[in-house]
Scaffold this active site. Structure first.
Site, PDB file in Angstrom:
ATOM      1  N   CYS A 138       0.724  -1.080   0.071  1.00  0.00           N
ATOM      2  CA  CYS A 138       0.041   0.356   0.120  1.00  0.00           C
ATOM      3  C   CYS A 138       0.718   1.717  -0.077  1.00  0.00           C
ATOM      4  O   CYS A 138       1.824   1.852   1.099  1.00  0.00           O
ATOM      5  CB  CYS A 138      -0.542   0.348   1.565  1.00  0.00           C
ATOM      6  SG  CYS A 138      -2.249  -0.807   1.132  1.00  0.00           S
ATOM      7  N   THR A 204      -1.285  -0.771  -5.673  1.00  0.00           N
ATOM      8  CA  THR A 204      -1.605   0.449  -6.176  1.00  0.00           C
ATOM      9  C   THR A 204      -0.637   1.031  -6.684  1.00  0.00           C
ATOM     10  O   THR A 204       0.840   0.794  -5.902  1.00  0.00           O
ATOM     11  CB  THR A 204      -2.524   0.748  -5.597  1.00  0.00           C
ATOM     12  OG1 THR A 204      -2.309   0.760  -3.897  1.00  0.00           O
ATOM     13  CG2 THR A 204      -3.985   0.394  -5.398  1.00  0.00           C
ATOM     14  N   CYS A 356       0.268  11.298 -38.767  1.00  0.00           N
ATOM     15  CA  CYS A 356       1.948  11.362 -39.871  1.00  0.00           C
ATOM     16  C   CYS A 356       2.473  12.563 -40.383  1.00  0.00           C
ATOM     17  O   CYS A 356       3.293  13.082 -39.750  1.00  0.00           O
ATOM     18  CB  CYS A 356       1.298  10.389 -41.064  1.00  0.00           C
ATOM     19  SG  CYS A 356       2.843   9.205 -41.326  1.00  0.00           S
TER      20      CYS A 356
HETATM   21  C1  FMN Z   1     -10.031   0.693  -2.171  1.00  0.00           C
HETATM   22  C2  FMN Z   1      -9.036   0.229  -2.087  1.00  0.00           C
HETATM   23  C3  FMN Z   1      -8.166  -1.121  -1.653  1.00  0.00           C
HETATM   24  C4  FMN Z   1      -7.553  -1.746  -1.633  1.00  0.00           C
HETATM   25  N1  FMN Z   1      -6.927  -2.076  -0.299  1.00  0.00           N
HETATM   26  C5  FMN Z   1      -6.203  -2.901  -0.098  1.00  0.00           C
HETATM   27  C6  FMN Z   1      -5.240  -3.661   1.032  1.00  0.00           C
HETATM   28  O1  FMN Z   1      -6.012  -3.682   2.053  1.00  0.00           O
HETATM   29  N2  FMN Z   1      -4.255  -4.655   1.164  1.00  0.00           N
HETATM   30  C7  FMN Z   1      -3.697  -4.878  -0.306  1.00  0.00           C
HETATM   31  O2  FMN Z   1      -2.710  -5.818  -0.779  1.00  0.00           O
HETATM   32  N3  FMN Z   1      -4.235  -4.359  -1.498  1.00  0.00           N
HETATM   33  C8  FMN Z   1      -5.289  -3.004  -1.151  1.00  0.00           C
HETATM   34  N4  FMN Z   1      -5.718  -2.611  -2.353  1.00  0.00           N
HETATM   35  C9  FMN Z   1      -5.158  -3.152  -3.961  1.00  0.00           C
HETATM   36  C10 FMN Z   1      -5.982  -4.008  -4.504  1.00  0.00           C
HETATM   37  O3  FMN Z   1      -5.843  -5.284  -4.151  1.00  0.00           O
HETATM   38  C11 FMN Z   1      -4.988  -4.528  -5.670  1.00  0.00           C
HETATM   39  O4  FMN Z   1      -4.159  -4.671  -5.720  1.00  0.00           O
HETATM   40  C12 FMN Z   1      -4.742  -3.135  -7.057  1.00  0.00           C
HETATM   41  O5  FMN Z   1      -6.152  -2.788  -6.594  1.00  0.00           O
HETATM   42  C13 FMN Z   1      -4.910  -3.750  -8.083  1.00  0.00           C
HETATM   43  O6  FMN Z   1      -5.938  -5.018  -9.091  1.00  0.00           O
HETATM   44  P1  FMN Z   1      -7.208  -4.211 -10.132  1.00  0.00           P
HETATM   45  O7  FMN Z   1      -6.250  -2.614 -11.041  1.00  0.00           O
HETATM   46  O8  FMN Z   1      -7.380  -5.543 -10.255  1.00  0.00           O
HETATM   47  O9  FMN Z   1      -7.309  -3.098  -8.855  1.00  0.00           O
HETATM   48  C14 FMN Z   1      -6.750  -1.565  -2.675  1.00  0.00           C
HETATM   49  C15 FMN Z   1      -7.644  -1.674  -4.121  1.00  0.00           C
HETATM   50  C16 FMN Z   1      -7.989  -0.470  -3.986  1.00  0.00           C
HETATM   51  C17 FMN Z   1      -8.962   0.342  -5.087  1.00  0.00           C
END
Ligand code: FMN
Ligand code: FAD
Ligand code: SF4
Lengths: 433, 440
Positions: A138, A204, A356
C-alpha cells in the site's frame, strides 16, 4: 471443455480467478456473495493489529473516466481493515468452513517486529485459511507508519520479514509487491531469498487522479485537502504486465510463482497475465465497478479460448509468451514493414494523415477526394496510423519479403536476423561471425 | 359536438392537454451526459467533411471537442462566430442532408454523430445564461439599411454591427424573425425561441428594428439608397404558386399562411382544422402543414405529390416524420378539379417529355385542401430596377446586386438552397462585402 482448476503453490481453487485483498473481500458478507457468484478464491482484506486503524470519513476514491463515464482507473486512499482483528478472524473461519473448495488467503500488514508477525500468523493459522499474503504494497497511509510500501521499497526488509513469517508458519507465504519502485526484480529476488512461496503484483501505483480547479486541491478532497492515493484498474495493466514479465524472465526468479494483479477486467486480460507467467490472477477494480457477476464472463471466455487453442489446462499456456519478451537491442532490424491502407474499409476521416503529417514522417498523402495513401519512400513503419485509425484492420503493417527494396532506405531486405548488437552504428557492436 | 370525427372544418378537435403534448419539442434537448456520450463519437476528422457540408462552415469537430472537454460555452462561440443563428439552425437544419450526411460515421455505420443536437446543447448553454459572446468594433459612423428581419437580414445586421456600423432593420411584419417566426414548424421551435433568439442577437448593440414598415409601400428603394450608406435586401419569398385548379382556387388554402396563423395562435384549441385534410406538394412546407394538421386533430391527412417519392424535396427524415405522425404520402398524382366534398386527382407517369397524366382519376374526400407547391419572389413596385435571374434577384458571389450599394441574400436572391442556414451564410457574407466596400 478446458479444465480451469488451479493449483497455485498448493492452494487449490476451482478457477484461477481470485479477488484481490480490497473492499470486495473486506468481510464475510461480501466474500460469501463472491463465492456464490463463482470466484475461485479471495485474498481477505489486509488484517492489522488492534487497535484497528480508522479510515477517512470523506470520499476515498478518485476516478479517471473514458467515454460514457467508463472507469479507466480508480485511485483510493483507503487503508487496511478498519474492523477488530477477532471479528475478521471469526468470519474467515466461518466462510472457509462453508466453502472448503475455495482458496482463502489472508492478507497481513503489521509493524516490522518479529513478534507482531508471529502472533498474527498463529491466529490466522487457526482459522483454517489456505495461506497468507504479506502486504508490502500500500503506497499511502500505512507506509508513513513504516508498513506497506515502505517495507516493499527496501529489499532487505522484504527478505527479513519473509524469513520471520516462513519460520513462524506452515502456511504458504505470498509476498505482495509494490510497483512504486524503479526495478521490480530487486524486491522479487529479496522475497525469494526470504523463502517466499510466491509473489503477487502489482499493488496500487502512487497517484493523484485529478485536481479540483475550484478548490485548488487534489481529488478526492477531504475538507479542502487531498493526499496521494493508489491507482488501479485498466489504466495500470500495462505497468503490471511489464513487471510480471521482468520477474518471469529474470534467471534468478524465473521459477518463482507469480500471482498476477492489475487492471484485469476480462478473460483476455487474465490470459495475457498467465501467458506472461502468472499462475493465477487477482481482481479488484473490475469487481468494484461491475460487481461479482463479471467472473462468469471471465470463466466462460477463458475456457472457450482455451478450447479454441487446444489448451486443456492453465499450465498448458502459462508462460508461453515469456521467451518472446526480449530487450530492445535484440529486436530484428532487418524486419521491415510498411503501412497499407485498405481503401474499401477507409471511411476518409483523415486521422492517419493528421497524425503522420503533423507528428510523424509525412508518409501519407491526401488527395482532393480524400483518398489517403502511404508513401513508401517516407514510411518508417512506426504504426501510429494504425493506432489512430478508428476502423479496425483498415490500416495494417505489411512485411516486406527478403529481396524486396525498402524505398525509404534504398536497401534490399535481407532474410537474416540483424540487431543493434551487431549494427555498424553501435560503437560497442560485436563483430558478426 | 366537436372532436376528431366531426365533418367540416372545426376547432378544438382534441383536448388542450393533447394539443400541448403534440406541440411540445419534437426532438427534446440533450442532457449534459447525453451530450458527452454523443460528443465522444466524433473522430475529430482532419479537414472534416462535415465542415464543408455546412453552408456556414462551422468548425464542427472543434466545437464537439470543446463539449467533450467540458467547455460548452467555448463550443457555442465556435458555432456562433460562423453562424449567429446557430441556435435556430440546430433546431431546423435538415442535418441529414448537410453536415450529418457528410459525417464519416454515416459512411462507416449509417449513424452519424448527432451534430444538430450537440449544436443545440452548446448554443442553449450560452443563450440560457443570456450571455452574448461578441462585442462591437469602434463605431465607424456608417449606417446600413437591412430590409427583412428574417435569417438573412438578421445575420447581415449582426455582422455589420460587429464591424462597428449602425444598422436599421425594417420588416413589413409585426414581429421580426421572418420564417423563423412565421414559417418553421412549431414543434421545432418551442417556447417562443425565435423571438428569444432575436432579442439575444440584438445584445450586440447598434441594431434598430422597425417592424410594420414595408419597402415599396412606406418608402422606396431610391429613398433608402439615399439615406443609407448601403442596403441589404433579405425579403424572402412572399408569393406562392397557384395550382390552377379548375373552379376551385378559392377553396384551396395556402399552406404557408396556415402555418403562419398557427405559429401566431396562442390557443391552439381555437384554431379550426378539417376532418380530412389534403396537402398538395412535396417539400418541407407540405410536410409541416400536413404534420401540424394531424397534430391539431385532423383525422385523415394526405400529402399528394405529383412525382415519385424519391423526388420529394422534403428529406427522407422529414418524410419519415410525416408518416410516423400518421400522415399518408401519395405520389404520382396531380390535382384536376374540385368536386363535391373533395378533390379529383389524375395519376401521373414520367414520359419522354416530362410528367404526364395517365387519364386515370380518383377522388380524395377533403374538408380542407392546402397548396404547398412552392413560393416565389414577388419583389415590390420598383422591382424592375433590379436584374433578376430565374425570378429571383441576381447577385454575385459576394451578394452584390445589379444596383451599386445594394446587396441581397437569403431566399429572395438567386443561388443556394432555400434554407435558414443558407440565408444566414448569405447575409453574413454580404455583410463582409458591405464592410469591405464601406471601409475600403
Ligand atoms: C479501495 C482499495 C483498497 C485496497 N486495499 C488493499 C489492501 O487492504 N491490501 C492490499 O494488499 N491491497 C489493497 N488494494 C490493492 C488491490 O488489492 C490490487 O492490488 C490493486 O487494486 C490492483 O488490482 P486491480 O487493478 O484489479 O484493482 C486496494 C485497492 C483498492 C481499490
Ligand atoms: C413552412 C416552411 C417551413 C420551413 N422549414 C424549414 C426548416 O425546417 N429548415 C430550414 O432550414 N428551412 C426551412 N424553411 C425555409 C426557411 O425558412 C427559409 O429559407 C429562410 O427563412 C429564408 O430566410 P430569409 O431571411 O431569406 O427570408 P424570410 O425568412 O422569408 O424573411 C424575410 C422577411 O422579409 C420581410 N419582408 C418581405 N418583403 C418585405 C418588404 N417589402 N418590406 C419589408 N419587409 C419585407 C418579411 O416580412 C420577412 O420577415 C421553411 C420555409 C417554410 C415556408
Ligand atoms: S465528419 Fe463526423 S467524425 Fe469527422 S469530424 Fe465531422 S462530426 Fe466528427
Amino acid at each position: 471443455m478446458a479444465d480451469l482448476s488451479s493449483d497455485f503453490i498448493g492452494i487449490k481453487s476451482p478457477n484461477p480467478f481470485w479477488l484481490a485483498s480490497a473492499p470486495p473481500t473486506d468481510k464475510e458478507y461480501n466474500v460469501r456473495r463472491a463465492f456464490d457468484a463463482g470466484w475461485g478464491g479471495v485474498v481477505w482484506k489486509t488484517l492489522g493489529l488492534d487497535p484497528h486503524i480508522v479510515n477517512v470519513n470523506g470520499p476515498r476514491y478518485g476516478v479517471v473516466y473514458g467515454p460514457d463515464r467508463k472507469v479507466i482507473g480508480i485511485n483510493n486512499i483507503e487503508l487496511i481493515t478498519d474492523r477488530p482483528l477477532d471479528v475478521n478472524l471469526e468470519e474467515i473461519k466461518r466462510v472457509k468452513r462453508d466453502y472448503p473448495d475455495r482458496a482463502m488467503v489472508v492478507s497481513l500488514m503489521v509493524p516490522c517486529e518479529e513478534v507482531c508477525w508471529t502472533e498474527i500468523l498463529a491466529k490466522v493459522e487457526d482459522t483454517g485459511a489456505d495461506g497468507v499474503e504479506l502486504n508490502f504494497g500500500c503506497p499511502h497511509g500505512m507506509s508513513e507508519r513504516g508498513m506497506g510500501a515502505s517495507v516493499g521499497q527496501v529489499p532487505e526488509y522484504i527478505q527479513m520479514v519473509t524469513e520471520w513469517c516462513k519460520a513462524a508458519t506452515k502456511m504458504p507465504v505470498i509476498v505482495k509487491l509494490t510497483p512504486n519502485i524503479s526495478d521490480i526484480r530487486y524486491p522479487a529476488r529479496a522475497a525469494m531469498a526470504g523463502g517466499a512461496d510466491a509473489v503477487s503484483l502489482i499493488n496500487t501505483v502512487s497517484s493523484i487522479t485529478s485536481v479540483n480547479l475550484d478548490l485548488m486541491a487534489p481529488e478526492p478532497t477531504i475538507d479542502g485537502k487531498g493526499s496521494h492515493g493508489g491507482y488501479c484498474g485498466p489504466a495500470v495493466k500495462p505497468i503490471a504486465l511489464n513487471m510480471i514479465a521482468e520477474i518471469g524472465r529474470d534467471p534468478e526468479t524465473a521459477n518463482l510463482p507469480l500471482s498476477g494483479i492489475g487492471g484485469i477486467t476480462t478473460w483476455r486480460d487474465a490470459a495475457e497475465f498467465i501467458a506472461l507467467g502468472a499462475g493465477n490472477v487477482q481482481v479488484c477494480t473490475a469487481a468494484m465497478v461491475y460487481g461479482f457477476k463479471i467472473v462468469e464472463e471471465m470463466k466462460v471466455g477463458l475456457s472457450d479460448w482455451m478450447d479454441e487453442k487446444g489448451y486443456s489446462s492453465i499450465s498448458d499456456f502459462k508462460g508461453l509468451a515469456v521467451p518472446n519478451v526480449t530487450d530492445w537491442q535484440y529486436l530484428n532490424l532487418n524486419y521491415v514493414t510498411k503501412a497499407r491502407i485498405d481503401q474499401d474499409a477507409c471511411i476518409k476521416c483523415g486521422r492517419c494523415y493528421a497524425a503522420c503529417e503533423d507528428t510523424s514522417h509525412q508518409a501519407i498523402s491526401m488527395s482532393a477526394e480524400r483518398t489517403f495513401e502511404v508513401i513508401d519512400e517516407e514510411c518508417v513503419a512506426c504504426n501510429l496510423c494504425v493506432n489512430v485509425c478508428p476502423v479496425e484492420n483498415c490500416i495494417t503493417m505489411e512485411k516486406l519479403s527478403p529481396g524486396a527494396v525498402d524505398l525509404r532506405t534504398g536497401e534490399t531486405v535481407v532474410p537474416d536476423h540483424g540487431d543493434w548488437t551487431t549494427h555498424p552504428n553501435n560503437p560497442t557492436a560485436v563483430a558478426a561471425e | 359536438m366537436s372532436g376528431v370525427r366531426q365533418n367540416g372544418i372545426a376547432a378544438g378537435r382534441i383536448s388542450p392537454a393533447a394539443l400541448s403534448e403534440n406541440f411540445s419539442d419534437a426532438y427534446p434537448p440533450f442532457s449534459a451526459h447525453e451530450a458527452l456520450v454523443a460528443a465522444d463519437r466524433c473522430y475529430f476528422c482532419y479537414d472534416a467533411p462535415c465542415i464543408t457540408a455546412c453552408p456556414t462552415e462551422i468548425d464542427i469537430p472543434l466545437f464537439i471537442r470543446q463539449i467533450q472537454a467540458g467547455n460548452p460555452e467555448g463550443a457555442a462561440k465556435t458555432i456562433l462566430k460562423q453562424n449567429i443563428l446557430g441556435g435556430m439552425c440546430a433546431r431546423v437544419c435538415p442535418t441529414e442532408t448537410l453536415c450529418e450526411e457528410a459525417c464519416v460515421r454515416e459512411a462507416a455505420e449509417g449513424q452519424p454523430v448527432d451534430i444538430g443536437a450537440l449544436q443545440r446543447f452548446a448554443t442553449d448553454t450560452v443563450m440560457d445564461k443570456g450571455d452574448h459572446p461578441f462585442t462591437r468594433a469602434e463605431p465607424t459612423g456608417k449606417i446600413v439599411a437591412v430590409i427583412g428581419a428574417g435569417p438573412a437580414g438578421l445575420a447581415c445586421a449582426h455582422r455589420l454591427a460587429m464591424h462597428g456600423h449602425n444598422v436599421v432593420v425594417v420588416d413589413a411584419r409585426k414581429k421580426p424573425g421572418g420564417l423563423n417566426e412565421y414559417g418553421i414548424a412549431s414543434y421545432k421551435t418551442v417556447n417562443d425561441f425565435a423571438q428569444a433568439e432575436v432579442e439575444w442577437l440584438l445584445k450586440i448593440g447598434g441594431i434598430r428594428i422597425e417592424t410594420g414598415s414595408e419597402l415599396g409601400k412606406d418608402y422606396t428603394l431610391g429613398e433608402i439608397r439615399e439615406d443609407y450608406d448601403a442596403v441589404f435586401l433579405g425579403m424572402g419569398l412572399s408569393g406562392v404558386n397557384d395550382l390552377g385548379l379548375e373552379g376551385a382556387d378559392e377553396r384551396v388554402d395556402d399552406a404557408v399562411d396556415f402555418i403562419a396563423t398557427l405559429r401566431q395562435t396562442k390557443d391552439l384549441a381555437a384554431l379550426p382544422i378539417g376532418r380530412r385534410v389534403v396537402v398538395i406538394g412535396g417539400g418541407m412546407t407540405a410536410v409541416d402543414a400536413a404534420v401540424q394538421s394531424k397534430l391539431l386533430g385532423a383525422e385523415d391527412v394526405t400529402i399528394v405529390y405529383r412525382r415519385g417519392q424519391e423526388r420529394m424535396s422534403a428529406s427522407e427524415v422529414e418524410q419519415d416524420h410525416a408518416t410516423t405522425s400518421g400522415v399518408r404520402i401519395k405520389c404520382h398524382a396531380m390535382p384536376r378539379r374540385a368536386v363535391a366534398g373533395g378533390v379529383e386527382f389524375e395519376y401521373t407517369e414520367d414520359g419522354p417529355d416530362g410528367l404526364r397524366g395517365t387519364g386515370e382519376t380518383f377522388v380524395l374526400e377533403a374538408d380542407q385542401v392546402f397548396r404547398a407547391i412552392g413560393q416565389t419572389y414577388e419583389g415590390w413596385h420598383g422591382k424592375s430596377v433590379l436584374e433578376l435571374e430565374r425570378g429571383k434577384i441576381r447577385v454575385d458571389l459576394e451578394g452584390r446586386t445589379s444596383l451599386s450599394g445594394v446587396w441581397a441574400g437569403g431566399d429572395c436572391a438567386f443561388g443556394g438552397e432555400d434554407l435558414t442556414v443558407t440565408a444566414v451564410a448569405e447575409g453574413r457574407d454580404a455583410a463582409e462585402s458591405i464592410n469591405r466596400a464601406l471601409m475600403g
